[in-house]
Scaffold this motif. Structure first.
Motif, PDB file in Angstrom:
ATOM      1  N   UNK A 114     -24.957  -3.794  -3.411  1.00  0.00           N
ATOM      2  CA  UNK A 114     -24.874  -4.868  -4.473  1.00  0.00           C
ATOM      3  C   UNK A 114     -26.440  -4.594  -4.856  1.00  0.00           C
ATOM      4  N   UNK A 115     -26.878  -4.879  -6.221  1.00  0.00           N
ATOM      5  CA  UNK A 115     -28.118  -4.881  -6.698  1.00  0.00           C
ATOM      6  C   UNK A 115     -28.960  -6.028  -6.141  1.00  0.00           C
ATOM      7  N   UNK A 116     -30.248  -5.837  -6.052  1.00  0.00           N
ATOM      8  CA  UNK A 116     -30.823  -6.778  -5.497  1.00  0.00           C
ATOM      9  C   UNK A 116     -31.571  -7.354  -7.070  1.00  0.00           C
ATOM     10  N   UNK A 117     -30.822  -8.524  -7.275  1.00  0.00           N
ATOM     11  CA  UNK A 117     -31.222  -9.410  -8.559  1.00  0.00           C
ATOM     12  C   UNK A 117     -31.825 -10.455  -8.592  1.00  0.00           C
ATOM     13  N   UNK A 118     -32.567 -11.175  -9.192  1.00  0.00           N
ATOM     14  CA  UNK A 118     -32.906 -12.543  -8.792  1.00  0.00           C
ATOM     15  C   UNK A 118     -31.943 -13.469  -9.320  1.00  0.00           C
ATOM     16  N   UNK A 119     -31.336 -14.302  -7.997  1.00  0.00           N
ATOM     17  CA  UNK A 119     -30.255 -15.118  -8.303  1.00  0.00           C
ATOM     18  C   UNK A 119     -29.943 -15.980  -6.944  1.00  0.00           C
ATOM     19  N   UNK A 120     -29.295 -17.021  -7.000  1.00  0.00           N
ATOM     20  CA  UNK A 120     -29.100 -17.512  -5.745  1.00  0.00           C
ATOM     21  C   UNK A 120     -27.604 -17.784  -5.609  1.00  0.00           C
ATOM     22  N   UNK A 121     -27.217 -17.920  -4.601  1.00  0.00           N
ATOM     23  CA  UNK A 121     -25.536 -18.091  -4.227  1.00  0.00           C
ATOM     24  C   UNK A 121     -25.347 -19.372  -3.871  1.00  0.00           C
ATOM     25  N   UNK A 122     -24.130 -19.942  -4.399  1.00  0.00           N
ATOM     26  CA  UNK A 122     -23.809 -21.349  -4.050  1.00  0.00           C
ATOM     27  C   UNK A 122     -23.417 -21.263  -2.456  1.00  0.00           C
ATOM     28  N   UNK A 123     -23.741 -22.386  -1.791  1.00  0.00           N
ATOM     29  CA  UNK A 123     -23.415 -22.341  -0.409  1.00  0.00           C
ATOM     30  C   UNK A 123     -22.905 -23.897  -0.101  1.00  0.00           C
ATOM     31  N   UNK A 124     -22.854 -24.344   0.958  1.00  0.00           N
ATOM     32  CA  UNK A 124     -22.226 -25.584   1.189  1.00  0.00           C
ATOM     33  C   UNK A 124     -23.224 -26.764   0.717  1.00  0.00           C
ATOM     34  N   UNK A 125     -24.382 -26.263   0.411  1.00  0.00           N
ATOM     35  CA  UNK A 125     -25.369 -27.435  -0.140  1.00  0.00           C
ATOM     36  C   UNK A 125     -24.939 -27.756  -1.384  1.00  0.00           C
ATOM     37  N   UNK A 126     -24.216 -26.909  -1.947  1.00  0.00           N
ATOM     38  CA  UNK A 126     -23.587 -27.376  -3.366  1.00  0.00           C
ATOM     39  C   UNK A 126     -22.773 -28.294  -3.178  1.00  0.00           C
ATOM     40  N   UNK A 127     -21.999 -28.927  -2.027  1.00  0.00           N
ATOM     41  CA  UNK A 127     -21.513 -30.047  -2.073  1.00  0.00           C
ATOM     42  C   UNK A 127     -22.353 -31.264  -2.346  1.00  0.00           C
ATOM     43  N   UNK A 128     -23.190 -31.240  -1.802  1.00  0.00           N
ATOM     44  CA  UNK A 128     -24.138 -32.514  -1.862  1.00  0.00           C
ATOM     45  C   UNK A 128     -24.946 -32.426  -3.075  1.00  0.00           C
ATOM     46  N   UNK A 129     -25.228 -31.128  -3.565  1.00  0.00           N
ATOM     47  CA  UNK A 129     -26.443 -31.168  -4.618  1.00  0.00           C
ATOM     48  C   UNK A 129     -25.690 -30.975  -5.881  1.00  0.00           C
ATOM     49  N   UNK A 130     -24.523 -30.593  -5.852  1.00  0.00           N
ATOM     50  CA  UNK A 130     -23.491 -30.525  -7.298  1.00  0.00           C
ATOM     51  C   UNK A 130     -22.390 -31.435  -7.006  1.00  0.00           C
ATOM     52  N   UNK A 131     -21.518 -31.027  -6.094  1.00  0.00           N
ATOM     53  CA  UNK A 131     -20.129 -31.850  -6.235  1.00  0.00           C
ATOM     54  C   UNK A 131     -20.495 -33.445  -6.263  1.00  0.00           C
ATOM     55  N   UNK A 132     -20.952 -33.830  -5.120  1.00  0.00           N
ATOM     56  CA  UNK A 132     -21.209 -35.348  -4.949  1.00  0.00           C
ATOM     57  C   UNK A 132     -21.569 -35.931  -6.292  1.00  0.00           C
ATOM     58  N   UNK A 133     -22.798 -35.585  -6.600  1.00  0.00           N
ATOM     59  CA  UNK A 133     -23.515 -36.014  -7.720  1.00  0.00           C
ATOM     60  C   UNK A 133     -22.545 -36.016  -8.878  1.00  0.00           C
ATOM     61  N   UNK A 134     -21.878 -34.910  -9.048  1.00  0.00           N
ATOM     62  CA  UNK A 134     -20.873 -34.758 -10.075  1.00  0.00           C
ATOM     63  C   UNK A 134     -19.849 -36.017 -10.227  1.00  0.00           C
ATOM     64  N   UNK A 135     -19.313 -36.156  -8.657  1.00  0.00           N
ATOM     65  CA  UNK A 135     -18.429 -36.955  -8.574  1.00  0.00           C
ATOM     66  C   UNK A 135     -18.870 -38.559  -8.981  1.00  0.00           C
ATOM     67  N   UNK A 136     -20.086 -38.719  -8.410  1.00  0.00           N
ATOM     68  CA  UNK A 136     -20.687 -40.125  -8.917  1.00  0.00           C
ATOM     69  C   UNK A 136     -20.797 -39.974 -10.347  1.00  0.00           C
ATOM     70  N   UNK A 137     -21.186 -39.161 -11.037  1.00  0.00           N
ATOM     71  CA  UNK A 137     -21.163 -39.093 -12.344  1.00  0.00           C
ATOM     72  C   UNK A 137     -19.826 -39.483 -13.184  1.00  0.00           C
ATOM     73  N   UNK A 138     -18.622 -38.495 -12.550  1.00  0.00           N
ATOM     74  CA  UNK A 138     -17.649 -38.886 -13.054  1.00  0.00           C
ATOM     75  C   UNK A 138     -17.016 -40.225 -12.867  1.00  0.00           C
TER      76      UNK A 138
END
Lengths: 494, 329, 84, 564
Positions: D476-500
């Motif tokens: 795999x090429x080394x390119x600037x990116x980040x990968x989703x990990x379990x922090x996605x749950x509290x950084x994205x999913x939960x806030x999204x839930x709250x929003x929804x």
């Protein structure tokens, strides 16, 4: 000698200090007087609680006239505990109030403000300590009138305080009138005003319709005073527009005193055997409490002003308190009693933190707290701690309250209610999170020069936060007193 | 028979007044009608032998509160805004609640029934023992100032609180005196003369009511109100400034607090004799003498606070805006 | 030539990289053959399979990289994903 | 009293004196403190010391036995190395917090009761967050906040567990616990958070790479190893841990492969190494626990070494991202060498430290007959080699994409890296040195032909795979990116839930209001027809409606009572 007179000193000290402070020309002097008096009052209530736990109840005859003819002060674990809450919170607020009041009230009114504060303080204590139904009404009037004035004093910051106070006045007066009509009616059928005497003479009057009407008037009247959903509409505005120190004080004490009166009349005066009591608890209190827990919490989510949000949360929290009453079991009433104490601690801490924000930013809205996690770290940390307690995170007092409530609902076999309690706490997470998100994860608006709140406000705030955590870990003391109170109310031998 | 007829007539009159208050939209006449209502209630109370209450009702309800309401009217509109919502729902609710309440009253003891609990439990002792325990003929005063003296201290504090509230909320907004204000009723010569003649006797009567409360109807509440009424009449006719010169606002505020202090202080004195709070028997050589003195003192305290609250309330209201000119009456 | 050597160090020259690669093949072959010449201390039967460790290492690495490539398709986000 | 002074306390108290000194004197005191603590530790006899009786419970601040000794020893060695590595740093915040953090970790290792453990547990959390915040960037602030929340949360859960455990058993001893009910489950959960169990792990990868150059090195040594110690102390032999550890050993490597930030790659590898330890704890035999201790000992060294190298790269080249780096071997030859030593150690090349430790755990797994786990761990160690032994050195020092010219790392960094490298090699060459401090008697021969050859085979083939994949550009090429990990749950999913939830409710409310408004409008219109032009809903509406409610309530209750 002094020990003997402690029950009356509890009331008379602040009551006499109030006109004395009216002579003070400068606010500073009035403040000192109020602080000393409230601290003394707190010491007295501690002494009373200790004595009551040792000796059972204390009776004090005013004017030395024997009980049903004269007025009797009657203190047991139930009201000694509530006295402690009120005098404790009243004392905690004063060091906090000085800067906050100097900022929020017109200079020429500041001295008299403390007079009014002392009157409110004395009134609340008076309605709790007495063993006489009419005397309770008189002191309820003192505290109510003083509270209306205190709320209206928020007019310097926001003119809407006046109309909030007016609404509160109308509703409060209706509540008090209903209460006194109820007392009049029970007097008509029993010929007495002494609570213990009333309890004895109401035996055998279960089928008397006048007594029933009295019961309905008293329950509705006090229900209005304690903001029982849907009679809570006066509360959010009153809390939101009052000066910050006043909000802290009334949020932590006023409804507590009303809840106490409700408990007293339901369980001590009318008694657990009264035929319509169970009916009222099951078909009126339970659904209204549940409705309050959900409806008010949901409304809180949409509030933009944090004080108002917390006020709606208070309505929801009163739902928990009433829910505890509706179980009519020792665990349920323990939950109610302990929640009175715990809720005073958590709402006190939260409103104090919000008051500090108001002092620095002129308002506390979701917008104005943006980025405050960095500029007012101690204040916001106190808010977070209070919020965690409100949600009911373990190791905070909120957890203890919910624990007892859930235990009570499981004990009564109504497990769906336990589920609902947990669910409604989750709604709490949402509205507290909104503030935390704004404070910690959003950038402050450009050009803000914010400072941390003064130490005189931070120390009481953190004192309450500390209490939230201390009594959340060591709930031995509070649960023992609350348990004793619950057993007394239900006439169960300890 | 004649009693019942009078009662019914008065009650009917009361109901009629209440109904016509409801129907009016001109606030001026509403205020006047409520004065009438208070007067009729006072009459009814006299007829029920509650002369003390009748006194207060007449002085406060018909007198001072009418004046205060008129001052308020001067600040607001003269006409009630028409109701904006349907009255059907509230009417139905009130009607049903009323029905339920009436059904509830059917169980009440009959009017004047000597076997009613009210007359058999606590009251007999008041009636029989007042003479020996307190030593004054007016049982109402005995109950009010001694047996349930603490309630009365509470009520005085309620009034004090109201006074503080008025000072806090309204006094700050009093406008600076202007020349215009003094000219209020200068050319009503008859009024001025009659008032001047009347004020002396009214004050004297107030003192009589104050200190004769032990023996006849009266006491601090009534006396305070009458005393205040004299002042308010003076202020109405001679202008607020004149009244303020006679009794400055600051003095009123002191009297306001001093009354409650006096009442509360008398209670504290009994501590020093090893007695319970508000036990007046310690104050005199004998128990009854002590009671007598105590009642006199606390009633005086009540009178001070009540009159001061009334006067300061009037000051605060009347100071809000321009006085009502002649052409407007 | 000397200059050239200075410019591109030994390790970066194409031919030498190929040699490293070949060397690896040879080392692997040698180690695989070594399996037959010593007493292998085994616990599980599968260990007795010739060059078991080598094969496991190879398969694990290839599998790891291919697996990661697939997973990356799902998980990859822009560097400022959370800052938006 | 001095004789019983807990070594951790020396560090904590001493650290508080640092700001009082002049900047150029501070490093000397900082070095003196862990050295003094080390001396103190070596002079203390085994047993319980420094007991304090509070409310009828004795709090034990100093319990020296085999297990705590080896962890305490390596913690203090790590503290010394960190001081040397950070010698050039003149930032009192980092200096104080780093030492307090180390002191808290050492303190936690030696306590004998759960209450004191909680205190030090929280102290490590609070002290360490400053190392992250010391980066003084927005990203670091947020990452630190999240880190702090998780860490404090772990402490709070621990305390809840301790309290419940005390209620149930009346004991607060920090000793072996049976996983029987909620109390011990809570304690295990708290340990698990700090130990970065799968799905509870992400605070590590989130926060460590955001810390300062020196801070990351310090962080890598203590928190997770403390958790491993706590697990070994309390939950040795808990079967569940074997499987948790196996998962931990594998899945972070997958993330490591696709991660671009090399310090984050190391964070994933660190997580994987913890997996080996957790498996060892799960097996719980003396051999396995020896393996855990040895792995922790060596692990702290070689992971610190690798973080030091990457830190030096970041310090000099300004980035630690694979996509930005390459060709550094010419500029930083020493660092390159030390990095290779570190890579060799972590990949368990014979004659390096990792080989000694990992062999023990693998042998213990095999002995226990857990053949699936054994296979998984073997594959994972091949993967580790592939990542840290090959990819990191390759990407940072040998890859050809950008040519970066910079200076060699400062002398103090080189010294720290050098000493650490020496230790790694020394342990690999003379394993007896390590064996002497392990908690149990060692009866294990590591340098047998079988071990050496099989291990070399594994590594050689893994290297072959790497080289083939690289040549065929499958890697795999080394390119600037980040990968989703379990922090996605509290950084994205939960806030999204709250929003929804919020938006959903808002929608419902709007609809309800709209509907109510339609009705209200009709109603107003009706009133308007009857009552003239001033029919506006005034502010008195709430008062009126409450009064109406009161009346309704009164009426209903009354009727209810009558019926009853």
């Amino acid at each position: 000698m002094i020990a003997y007179h402690l029950p009356i000193l509890q009331i008379v000290v602040p009551l006499i200090a109030a006109p004395l402070s009216a002579f003070c020309r400068r606010a500073g002097m009035a403040w000192y007087l109020a602080l000393i008096i409230c601290a003394a009052s707190f010491a007295i209530s501690v002494a009373l609680l200790v004595r009551v736990l040792d000796e059972g109840h204390i009776s004090y005859l005013l004017g030395n006239w024997a009980a049903p003819w004269g007025i009797e002060y009657r203190i047991d674990a139930v009201n000694a505990f509530v006295l402690l809450i009120i005098s404790g919170m009243g004392t905690m607020v004063l060091p906090y109030a000085r800067v906050s009041i100097a900022d929020e009230i017109e200079p020429h009114n500041q001295a008299l403000f403390y007079t009014c504060y002392l009157l409110c303080f004395a009134g609340l204590l008076g309605m709790v300590i007495t063993g006489d139904a009419f005397n309770a009404f008189v002191f309820m009037e003192i505290s109510s009138l003083a509270t209306y004035v205190l709320v209206a004093l928020g007019a310097k910051r926001d003119r809407r305080a006046l109309s909030a106070a007016f609404t509160y006045l109308v509703m409060g007066t209706i509540g008090a009138t209903f209460f006194v009509i109820g007392i009049g009616l029970v007097y008509m059928v029993t010929g007495t005003l002494n609570m213990a005497d009333l309890a004895a003479r109401l035996q055998g009057l279960e089928q008397n319709r006048t007594a029933l009407v009295a019961f309905a008037f008293i329950v509705t009247g006090i229900g209005l005073k304690l903001a029982l959903f849907p009679m809570h509409l006066w509360l959010p505005n009153a809390y939101a527009f009052a000066p910050s120190a006043v909000t802290v004080f009334i949020a932590a004490t006023a409804t507590k005193a009303a809840v106490y009166l409700m408990l007293r009349f339901l369980f001590t005066v009318f008694g657990t055997d009264y035929n319509v009591l169970g009916l009222t608890l099951t078909y009126m209190f339970t659904p209204l409490a549940l409705a309050a827990m959900f409806a008010a919490s949901t409304v809180a989510i949409f509030q933009f002003e944090i004080k108002r949000m917390l006020a709606y949360s208070s309505v929801a929290q009163l739902g928990y308190t009433v829910l505890g009453i509706s179980f009519a079991s020792v665990t349920g009433l323990t939950a109610t009693m302990i929640h009175l104490f715990n809720h005073a601690l958590m709402k006190g801490a939260l409103f104090m933190a919000v008051g500090a924000i108001v002092l620095r930013h002129g308002a506390a809205t979701i917008d104005s707290v943006r980025g405050l996690g960095r500029t007012m770290p101690w204040t916001m940390a106190a808010f977070v701690a209070g919020g965690l307690s409100l949600i009911g995170v373990p190791l905070t007092v909120g957890f203890i309250s919910k624990w007892y409530l859930v235990a009570a609902s499981l004990e009564s076999g109504r497990w769906p209610i336990a589920v609902l309690i947990v669910l409604s706490s989750l709604i709490g997470v949402i509205y507290i999170w909104r503030v935390i998100e704004a404070a910690y994860l959003e950038k402050p608006p450009e050009g803000r020069t914010a400072r941390e709140a003064p130490l005189s406000m931070l120390i009481p705030t953190w004192g309450l936060v500390g209490a939230n955590i201390y009594f959340g870990i060591d709930a031995e003391l509070t649960s023992r007193v609350a348990g004793a109170a619950a057993r007394l109310l239900l006439w169960v031998a300890p | 028979m004649i009693d019942t007829t009078i009662n019914f007539a008065l009650l009917l009159f009361l109901a009629a007044t209440a109904f016509s208050i409801l129907r009016r939209t001109t606030l001026f006449s509403v205020v006047m009608l409520s004065g009438v209502f208070s007067f009729v209630s006072a009459l009814l109370l006299v007829h029920l032998d509650a002369v003390d209450v009748a006194f207060t009702e007449a002085a406060v309800g018909a007198g001072i509160s009418t004046v205060l309401m008129l001052s308020t009217l001067a600040l607001t509109a003269r006409h009630e805004a028409p109701a904006s919502r349907s009255r059907a729902l509230p009417l139905i609710v009130v009607f049903l609640t009323g029905l339920a309440l009436i059904y509830g009253t059917l169980d009440m003891p009959h009017f004047g029934d000597p076997s009613a609990p009210v007359h058999t439990h606590v009251a007999p002792r008041y009636i029989t023992a007042t003479a020996t325990e307190i030593g004054i003929p007016n049982i109402v005063t005995a109950v009010l100032a001694s047996y349930r003296g603490f309630d009365t201290l509470g009520e005085t504090t309620v009034i004090f609180t109201a006074g503080i509230g008025v000072l806090l909320l309204l006094a700050g907004t009093i406008r600076e005196p202007t020349g215009l204000r003094i000219t209020a009723m200068d050319h009503h010569l008859v009024l001025r003369v009659v008032t001047k003649v009347l004020i002396g006797p009214i004050l004297l009567f107030a003192l009589y009511v104050q200190f004769h409360g032990d023996y006849g109807p009266g006491g601090g509440f009534q006396a305070g109100v009458i005393f205040a009424a004299a002042f308010i009449i003076y202020a109405l006719v001679f202008g607020l400034e004149a009244a303020r010169r006679a009794v400055p606002g600051r003095a009123v505020r002191w009297i306001l607090a001093a009354g409650v202090l006096m009442y509360g202080g008398v209670g504290v004195v009994s501590f020093f004799f090893g007695k319970n709070y508000l036990d007046y028997s310690a104050l005199g050589a004998t128990a009854t003498a002590g009671q007598h003195l105590g009642i006199l003192l606390v009633e005086f305290g009540v009178g001070m606070t009540v009159s001061a609250v009334m006067v300061s309330t009037y000051y605060a209201f009347a100071g809000q805006n321009r006085p009502i000119g002649d052409e407007e009456w | 030539m000397t200059d050239d050597r200075h410019k591109t160090p030994w390790i970066e020259r194409k031919g030498n990289l190929t040699w490293i690669h070949r060397g690896l093949w040879i080392a692997c072959a040698g180690l695989a053959l070594a399996d037959f010449f010593y007493h292998k201390h085994t616990v599980f039967r599968i260990e007795e399979f010739p060059a078991f460790y080598g094969l496991l290492g190879f398969i694990a690495c290839v599998g790891l990289v291919f697996g990661a490539r697939e997973i990356r398709k799902i998980l990859k986000r822009g560097e400022n994903y959370y800052d938006r | 009293m001095i004789a019983e002074l807990p070594p951790g306390l020396i560090l904590i108290v001493g650290a508080l004196l640092i700001p009082l000194l002049r900047p150029h004197l501070r490093p000397y005191l900082m070095l003196a403190l862990p050295v003094a603590a080390l001396v103190q530790l070596l002079t203390l006899p085994a047993g319980l010391h420094a007991q304090v009786d509070i409310l009828g419970h004795s709090l034990v601040f100093l319990r020296i036995d085999g297990l705590s000794f080896v962890f305490g020893l390596i913690f203090l060695i790590a503290a010394v190395l960190n001081v040397i590595y950070g010698w050039h740093e003149d930032d009192p915040v980092q200096q104080v917090s780093g030492l307090v953090y180390a002191g808290a970790a050492v303190g936690a290792v030696f306590v004998g009761d759960l209450v004191s453990l909680f205190v030090f547990w929280e102290l490590t959390a609070i002290a360490s967050v400053f190392l992250i915040w010391a980066s003084r960037t927005e990203r670091a602030y947020r990452a630190g906040m999240r880190y702090l929340l998780v860490q404090i949360g772990s402490g709070v859960i621990l305390l809840a567990g301790v309290i419940l455990h005390y209620r149930a058993t009346g004991s607060i001893a920090f000793d072996r616990l049976e996983l029987t009910g909620l109390p011990t489950a809570l304690i295990l959960f708290a340990f698990g958070i700090k130990c970065a169990f799968p799905l509870l792990h992400n605070w590590l990868q989130d926060a460590y790479p955001e810390a300062t150059v020196v801070g990351t090195v310090i962080l890598s040594a203590f928190t997770t190893k403390l958790a491993a110690y706590a697990l070994a102390r309390s939950f040795a032999g808990t079967d569940m841990l074997i499987w948790i550890g196996a998962i931990m050993a594998v899945f972070p490597i997958v993330y490591a492969v696709i991660e671009n930030d090399l310090r984050r790659v190391m964070a994933y590898i660190l997580n994987n190494q913890l997996g080996f330890m957790v498996v060892g704890v799960g097996i719980g035999t003396p051999l396995a626990l020896n393996g855990v201790a040895a792995l922790a000992f060596c692990g702290i060294l070689y992971k610190a070494l690798l973080f030091m190298c990457l830190g030096a790269v970041l310090f000099r080249a300004g980035s630690a991202r694979a996509s930005d780096l390459g060709g550094l071997w010419k500029s930083m030859p020493w660092t390159t060498g030390f990095c290779i030593v570190g890579g060799a150690s972590i990949s368990a090349v014979p004659l390096f430290a990792g080989f000694i430790a990992k062999s023990m755990v693998l042998a213990a797994v095999a002995e226990g007959g857990h053949w699936i786990v054994w296979l998984v761990l073997l594959a994972a160690s091949a993967g580790v080699f592939h990542q840290t032994g090959l990819r990191i050195p390759y990407a940072a020092f040998f890859a050809r994409n950008p040519e970066i010219r910079c200076r060699e790392a400062p002398l103090n960094m080189l010294a720290a890296m050098g000493i650490t490298s020496l230790l790694c090699i020394a342990i690999g060459v003379y394993p007896a040195m390590l064996y002497a401090v392990l908690p149990y008697q060692v009866d294990f021969a590591v340098y047998t032909a079988s071990h050496v050859v099989t291990q070399l085979q594994l590594l050689a083939f893994a290297a072959l795979a790497f080289s083939i994949l690289l040549r065929h550009r499958v890697y795999p090429q080394d390119v600037p990116s980040i990968n989703l990990d379990s922090d996605w749950i509290y950084r994205r999913l939960l806030p999204a839930f709250v929003d929804v939830y919020r938006d959903g409710l808002r929608m419902m409310r709007f609809r309800a209001i709209a509907r109510a408004q339609v009705r209200l409008n009709r109603f107003i219109a009706a009133v308007y027809r009857h009552h003239g032009p001033q029919g506006v809903l005034a502010r008195t509406w709430p008062v009126g409606s409450t009064v109406l409610w009161v009346a309704v309530l009164l009426c209903v209750t009354l009727v209810f009572y009558y019926i009853e």
